[in-house]
Design a protein around this motif. Structure first.
Motif, mmCIF file in Angstrom:
data_model
loop_
_atom_site.group_PDB
_atom_site.id
_atom_site.type_symbol
_atom_site.label_atom_id
_atom_site.label_comp_id
_atom_site.label_asym_id
_atom_site.label_seq_id
_atom_site.Cartn_x
_atom_site.Cartn_y
_atom_site.Cartn_z
ATOM 1 N N TRP A 37 0.839 -1.199 0.000
ATOM 2 C CA TRP A 37 0.000 0.000 0.000
ATOM 3 C C TRP A 37 0.879 1.256 0.000
ATOM 4 O O TRP A 37 0.641 2.185 -0.766
ATOM 5 C CB TRP A 37 -0.908 -0.007 1.234
ATOM 6 N N GLN A 40 2.713 2.842 -3.130
ATOM 7 C CA GLN A 40 1.923 3.667 -4.040
ATOM 8 C C GLN A 40 2.152 5.153 -3.786
ATOM 9 O O GLN A 40 1.966 5.973 -4.679
ATOM 10 C CB GLN A 40 0.437 3.367 -3.876
ATOM 11 N N TRP A 41 2.544 5.479 -2.560
ATOM 12 C CA TRP A 41 2.659 6.879 -2.146
ATOM 13 C C TRP A 41 4.088 7.302 -1.834
ATOM 14 O O TRP A 41 4.399 8.498 -1.847
ATOM 15 C CB TRP A 41 1.798 7.141 -0.906
ATOM 16 N N LEU A 42 4.917 6.342 -1.521
ATOM 17 C CA LEU A 42 6.267 6.650 -1.055
ATOM 18 C C LEU A 42 7.328 5.993 -1.926
ATOM 19 O O LEU A 42 7.104 4.921 -2.479
ATOM 20 C CB LEU A 42 6.460 6.156 0.388
#
Length: 153
Positions: A37, A40-42
């Motif tokens: 998860w 996706q952002w980092l």
């Protein structure tokens, strides 16, 4: 009357907040779902063992500066020794933590153990606040546990 052995609230809060990247490192190493998860952002450098190593390198260097600050309270020969010892954590991490390998993780953990020994010396010399070791032991135990996780799994 104040208890000079009591950890000041700001030091405690900021010390505990400083554990967040180590705890995140351990959590994303242990949980593929969390890591999947988060990716996706980092950037991958903020996940798993890598974030623990990179952040730990920064913190060990930062702690050299803290010891240097404590050394300013010393005088004479004790000051020379205190200043010289204060640079060891930064030099250790610079020369020993060279990649993202298990060896670097072990060297980083050893650096934190050595730092705790230096903290004890500075406290014994009266250069650190009386509450210093209580905080440092608590934080170091968590850091070492987090760094150990990638070595176990």
């Amino acid at each position: 009357m104040t208890d000079d052995r009591r950890i000041p609230r700001p030091a405690l809060i900021l010390g505990l907040a400083g554990l967040i990247p180590f705890l995140w490192s351990a959590a994303t190493h242990l949980s593929p779902a969390l890591s999947g998860w988060a990716v996706q952002w980092l950037s991958p450098m903020f996940l798993g063992a890598y974030v623990g190593l990179s952040y730990g390198t920064v913190i060990l260097s930062f702690m050299s500066g803290v010891l240097w600050g404590f050394a300013t309270k010393a005088e004479g020969g004790e000051a020379a020794v205190a200043y010289a010892l204060s640079v060891i954590p930064a030099l250790w991490v610079f020369f020993m933590v060279t990649d993202a390998s298990a060896n670097s993780t072990i060297f980083l953990a050893a650096g934190f153990v050595g730092l705790l020994l230096l903290d004890g010396m500075y406290a014994a010399w009266g250069l650190a606040p009386r509450w210093w070791l209580r905080l440092r032991v608590m934080l170091t135990v968590v850091v070492l546990a987090c760094l150990a996780i990638p070595l176990q799994v």
